[in-house]
Each structure stands twice: as C-alpha cells, then as structure tokens.
Design a protein around this motif. Structure first.
Motif, mmCIF file in Angstrom:
data_model
loop_
_atom_site.group_PDB
_atom_site.id
_atom_site.type_symbol
_atom_site.label_atom_id
_atom_site.label_comp_id
_atom_site.label_asym_id
_atom_site.label_seq_id
_atom_site.Cartn_x
_atom_site.Cartn_y
_atom_site.Cartn_z
ATOM 1 N N VAL A 9 -5.148 4.731 13.735
ATOM 2 C CA VAL A 9 -4.901 3.553 14.568
ATOM 3 C C VAL A 9 -4.580 2.323 13.737
ATOM 4 C CG1 VAL A 9 -5.943 1.990 16.262
ATOM 5 C CG2 VAL A 9 -6.341 4.449 16.431
ATOM 6 N N ILE A 10 -5.336 2.122 12.629
ATOM 7 C CA ILE A 10 -5.205 0.880 11.862
ATOM 8 C C ILE A 10 -4.606 1.124 10.480
ATOM 9 C CG2 ILE A 10 -6.495 -1.029 10.847
ATOM 10 C CD1 ILE A 10 -8.449 -0.853 13.126
ATOM 11 N N GLY A 11 -5.185 2.114 9.755
ATOM 12 C CA GLY A 11 -4.759 2.328 8.375
ATOM 13 C C GLY A 11 -3.295 2.686 8.260
ATOM 14 N N GLN A 12 -2.861 3.717 8.985
ATOM 15 C CA GLN A 12 -1.461 4.132 8.900
ATOM 16 C C GLN A 12 -0.527 3.049 9.430
ATOM 17 O OE1 GLN A 12 -0.729 7.949 10.631
ATOM 18 N NE2 GLN A 12 -2.157 9.032 9.270
ATOM 19 N N HIS A 13 -0.978 2.358 10.449
ATOM 20 C CA HIS A 13 -0.137 1.286 10.996
ATOM 21 C C HIS A 13 0.130 0.220 9.943
ATOM 22 C CE1 HIS A 13 1.489 -1.570 13.883
ATOM 23 N NE2 HIS A 13 0.665 -2.479 13.368
ATOM 24 N N GLY A 14 -0.917 -0.127 9.185
ATOM 25 C CA GLY A 14 -0.730 -1.131 8.131
ATOM 26 C C GLY A 14 0.230 -0.667 7.054
ATOM 27 N N GLN A 15 0.126 0.612 6.668
ATOM 28 C CA GLN A 15 1.029 1.120 5.630
ATOM 29 C C GLN A 15 2.468 1.207 6.126
ATOM 30 O OE1 GLN A 15 -1.474 4.499 3.590
ATOM 31 N NE2 GLN A 15 0.143 3.764 2.254
ATOM 32 N N LEU A 16 2.657 1.591 7.349
ATOM 33 C CA LEU A 16 4.009 1.662 7.906
ATOM 34 C C LEU A 16 4.656 0.278 7.950
ATOM 35 C CD1 LEU A 16 3.432 4.228 10.793
ATOM 36 C CD2 LEU A 16 4.470 4.645 8.560
ATOM 37 N N GLU A 17 3.865 -0.720 8.301
ATOM 38 C CA GLU A 17 4.396 -2.081 8.300
ATOM 39 C C GLU A 17 4.745 -2.513 6.882
ATOM 40 O OE1 GLU A 17 5.155 -4.210 10.760
ATOM 41 O OE2 GLU A 17 4.765 -2.542 12.140
ATOM 42 N N ALA A 18 3.922 -2.097 5.887
ATOM 43 C CA ALA A 18 4.170 -2.479 4.495
ATOM 44 C C ALA A 18 5.451 -1.847 3.970
ATOM 45 C CB ALA A 18 2.977 -2.076 3.631
ATOM 46 N N VAL A 19 5.698 -0.574 4.278
ATOM 47 C CA VAL A 19 6.907 0.081 3.768
ATOM 48 C C VAL A 19 8.152 -0.495 4.435
ATOM 49 C CG1 VAL A 19 7.034 2.019 5.411
ATOM 50 C CG2 VAL A 19 7.781 2.335 3.039
ATOM 51 N N ARG A 20 8.052 -0.878 5.693
ATOM 52 C CA ARG A 20 9.200 -1.530 6.357
ATOM 53 C C ARG A 20 9.454 -2.903 5.727
ATOM 54 N NH1 ARG A 20 6.566 0.411 11.182
ATOM 55 N NH2 ARG A 20 7.707 2.167 12.096
ATOM 56 N N HIS A 21 8.379 -3.623 5.450
ATOM 57 C CA HIS A 21 8.513 -4.936 4.822
ATOM 58 C C HIS A 21 9.147 -4.810 3.444
ATOM 59 C CE1 HIS A 21 7.550 -9.178 4.361
ATOM 60 N NE2 HIS A 21 7.063 -8.901 3.143
ATOM 61 N N LEU A 22 8.771 -3.768 2.695
ATOM 62 C CA LEU A 22 9.355 -3.539 1.370
ATOM 63 C C LEU A 22 10.835 -3.213 1.472
ATOM 64 C CD1 LEU A 22 8.787 -3.158 -1.695
ATOM 65 C CD2 LEU A 22 8.378 -0.741 -1.184
#
Length: 485
Positions: free
Chosen positions: A74-87
């Motif tokens: 719910v939270i952990g993967q969502h944060g990483q997905l947002e980070a890779v899109r931001h990168l």
C-alpha cells in the motif's frame, strides 16, 4: 362560476403573551426536543448522518486494515514507484540521445546523496549496461531478468549481500529503449513505512469527525431549504379556522409526492366549508322563524283571561325567546361580514350595558359599579358586538352574585374586567366555560349555555383575548384589546 379560493399565507398566527400560562424553561426545552426528534427533518437528518458515519467507518476500517496488513504493497511500493517516475522525468540527454545526468528535487535528491548505501538509482540500456548511476550504484545488474514494459514494477533483489526493493521503469527516448531503476533497502523501506503509517489512525479519526460535522451542518441547511414548502403549508393550515374556511393550501413548490395530501386536505376543507355554511344558515333561519311564533304565543297567553297560571307560561316563553335571540346572535357573530367596525369609546358602551341591566340588578339587590371610565382610549370595534359581549358577561355576573354584593366593571386603556362576588368557578369547569350549550352543574339561573360562547366568537372576530381569573372572592372575566386606535 365560483370564485377561486384564496390560498393560505404562511404567516405565523398571532399569539397573546400570557406570562402566567408560560411553562418553565425546562419543560419547554423537553417539548421542543420531543417535537424535533419526532419531526420529518430530524428523522432524515439522523438517518443520513448515521448512514454517512457507517460508510466512513467501513471505509476507515478497510484503509486501516490494508495499511496494517499490507504496508509494503500500500505504502512502500507506492513510494518507490513515484520515485522511479520522478527519476525518469528528471533525465537529461545529450545530442546523441544518451542519458548524461539527472535533475532531481528534494527529497529524492537528498536521499540519493545522503544515503547512498540505502537508496540507489541507475539507468541502463536493454542489455543491462549502466549508462548513469548514483554513487555506489555500479556493479552487476540488480535483477537477473528485469521485467520490462509499462507501468513500472517492483521486485525484490539482493545488492551487495543486502535485501532491496528494486523499481523498474522502461522509457523510450529518440527511438532508444532505456530502463530506469531505483533501489531501496528493505530496512529503510520498513522505517519509511512505519513513519507514514503512524499518523494514519489520527488522520482517519480527524477526517471522520470533520466529515461528519461538515456533512451534518450542510445537511441541516439543505433540509431546511427542502422542507420549507412543507413548513409553509403547515403554518398556513394552522391559520385555517371556521372564520376563514374559504382559504386553501397552496401547492406551489410542493414535492409531487406530497401534492395528493394537500389536494385531499383542500377537498376536505371544501366539504367542511359547505357543512359549516349549511349549519350557519340553518341556525340563522331557525332563529328568525321562531321569533315571530313566540311573540304570537306570548300575546295569545296574555289576551286569554281564562288561562290559569299565566306567569309560569310567560316565563317559559320569555326563556325560549331569549334562547332564540342568543342563537341569532351566535349565527351573526360567527360571520365576519356581519360586523361594522369603527372607532368607539368602550366606556360609553360599558355605561349603556349597566343602564340596560340596572333593573335586573335592582330586582336581585345587586349593585353595579363602573371604574376607570375617564382613562379609556378609543378602540376599533363593532359597537353592537361589544355591547352584546359586555351584556352577557355582566348578566352572568349578576346572576351568580348574592344579594347585597356588587358587580364591578374596571376599564383601562387596554382591557375591560368584570368582577363579581359570587361563589367562584370550580377548576374542573374552567375549560368548558366558553363552549356552546355548556352550563355548570347546579346553575341557579336559566339559560342555554350560549352567552359566553357568543362572547368568545366576538373576541376572536376582533382579535381580542377573553380569559377567566379566579379571585379571592368571586370571579373576574377580562377582555384584552389587541388593536388600539
């Protein structure tokens, strides 16, 4: 063609202030609360708020369950997905279309610089060759067979002997396919998830409370607006009395579900008006038709010299004639068009009443006294109607007064009070005094029980208030004028 019925206005009925009859604040609050709880608006409000609370509770429970039992998804993967899109959005390419740098904003830039062993990124081609990477992000591929395509994916991997979560996003630039990857250690991911989860219960509770309060307030305003036509109709129905049975309730702005009820109510008023009109016509006609025969019967009795016991017969005829006159007065005062209003001096009418009843008072050895006549003001009223009202009250007072007592009429600028020195009125009889044809048990004087009923009709027609007060000795009846000229 009959004239259209006037529609009832929604103005609240006028109420006369009576401090002695007012309930205390406590019972009033209880009555108001009871009425509110049993009202349609309260039921709609309670039902809607409860339904909202149940829905929010179920939603909050579902969110908390998902966060507590599946924090990584719910939270952990969502944060990483947002980070890779931001990168991927921050990549800078050279003229040949190869990535040469990345422009990041905080907090991702700070994390990659400050925690190189916990957070990493790299950009590779489809063969796994590293083209761009953060410090300590070189070395062999993080994933043996990275999943490609869109949207990005999150997989578990081991980097430098430590467990990581790796997010992979495939992008295309100038016809070339690149893979953008970010990695976060499971330890940092767990800490990050816990930090994000900690305020969740409080956020959910505050959101639940705020949503319920805002919804309740907005629903109150909405219900007041929606139910306003029903309140207007209710107020208008409360104003309908036997004196304005021609009034009909308006169906303007009424919901179509309620219109059949309003139409049925108006139809009932049509039938009631017709029945009341027939009753009044019969009452007036019967009174008129009985007057002449009674006069003839009295004359025949007086002229027949051979009739024995004339006095009882004449008394019975006079009593019947008096009752017929009262019936005629009752029919007349029940119709507003029979009144002729003007500015009159109530003291003059009161004096005429005392003069008219002086012989009866002398015969019963009862004194009559008028007080405060010089301090009165003019009022807007029908002179004959006020005369009948005062005559009936004073006549009743004379009838119940013992010999040697005095009936007093006290006048001021706002009221007339008639006081006798009789035995008083039983508390159990007070609610029935102004009802038609009611006479107190054991009454000594003759009558049909219409005198005070006529007084009440006259008071209602003028907008006055007539009330009974128990005195230390005797009874007081007060007529309060509501409209001064």
């Amino acid at each position: 063609m009959p004239a259209p019925k006037p529609e009832a206005s929604a103005a609240p009925p006028t109420r006369t202030d009576d401090r002695s009859a007012r309930p205390s604040a406590g019972p009033r609050i209880v009555v108001m609360l009871h009425r509110w709880v049993h009202s349609l608006s309260a039921r709609l409000w309670i039902t809607s708020v409860v339904a909202l609370a149940v829905c929010l509770s179920l939603l909050a429970a579902l969110v908390l369950y998902a966060v507590n039992n599946f924090p990584q998804q719910v939270i952990g993967q969502h944060g990483q997905l947002e980070a890779v899109r931001h990168l991927a959005d921050g990549l800078v390419f050279d003229a040949a279309g190869r990535p040469v740098s990345v422009q990041l904003t905080d907090p991702p830039a700070w994390m990659f610089e400050s925690l190189p062993t916990e957070v990493k990124y790299r950009v590779t081609d489809t063969h796994g060759t590293v083209l761009l990477a953060s410090p300590d992000a070189g070395g062999p591929p993080w994933l043996n067979v990275p999943r490609s395509g869109h949207p990005p994916t999150v997989d578990e991997a081991t980097i430098d002997g430590r467990p990581f979560y790796v997010a992979t996003l495939q992008i295309v630039h100038a016809g070339t396919v690149f893979r953008v990857q970010t990695a976060m250690s499971t330890r940092l991911n767990a800490i990050s998830v816990q930090v994000k989860i900690k305020p969740f219960p409080r956020i959910v509770n505050v959101t639940f409370l705020a949503a319920t309060i805002i919804f309740g307030l907005s629903l109150t305003i909405t219900l007041r607006r929606i139910l306003r036509p029903l309140r207007n109709v209710s107020d208008a129905a409360a104003l309908i009395t036997p004196r304005n049975l021609t009034t009909r309730l308006s169906t303007r702005d009424i919901p179509h579900e309620i219109r059949p009820l309003i139409d049925a109510f108006n139809a009932a008023l049509d039938r009631l008006e017709n029945g009341f009109t027939v009753q009044q016509q019969f009452l007036a006609s019967a009174a008129h038709e009985l007057q002449t025969p009674l006069t003839l019967i009295r004359g025949q009795i007086e002229l027949q010299s051979d009739i024995q016991g004339k006095e009882p017969l004449l008394q019975e005829v006079d009593l019947m004639a008096r009752q017929v006159r009262q019936l005629l007065h009752l029919a007349e005062v029940s119709e507003a068009q029979n009144f002729s209003f003007g500015a009159i001096d109530p003291a003059e009418v009161a004096q005429d009443v005392l003069t008219y009843l002086s012989r009866k008072a002398e015969a019963l050895h009862v004194g009559l006294q008028l007080e405060g006549a010089a301090a009165t003001l003019s009022i807007w009223a029908d002179r004959s109607a006020l005369f009948i009202l005062l005559k009936n009250v004073v006549e009743n007072a004379i009838n119940v007064s013992p010999a040697g007592s005095t009936v007093r009429m006290i006048i001021d600028g706002r009221s007339i009070q008639i006081r006798d020195e009789g035995p008083g009125i039983d508390d159990a009889h007070l609610p029935f005094l102004f009802k038609r044809f009611w006479r107190a048990p054991g009454a000594r004087h003759d009558g049909a029980g219409l005198g005070l009923a006529i007084c009440r009709e006259i008071a209602i027609a003028h907008g006055w208030r007539i009330a009974v007060n128990r005195l230390g000795t005797g009874t007081g009846i007060v007529v309060k004028f509501s409209d001064d000229v």
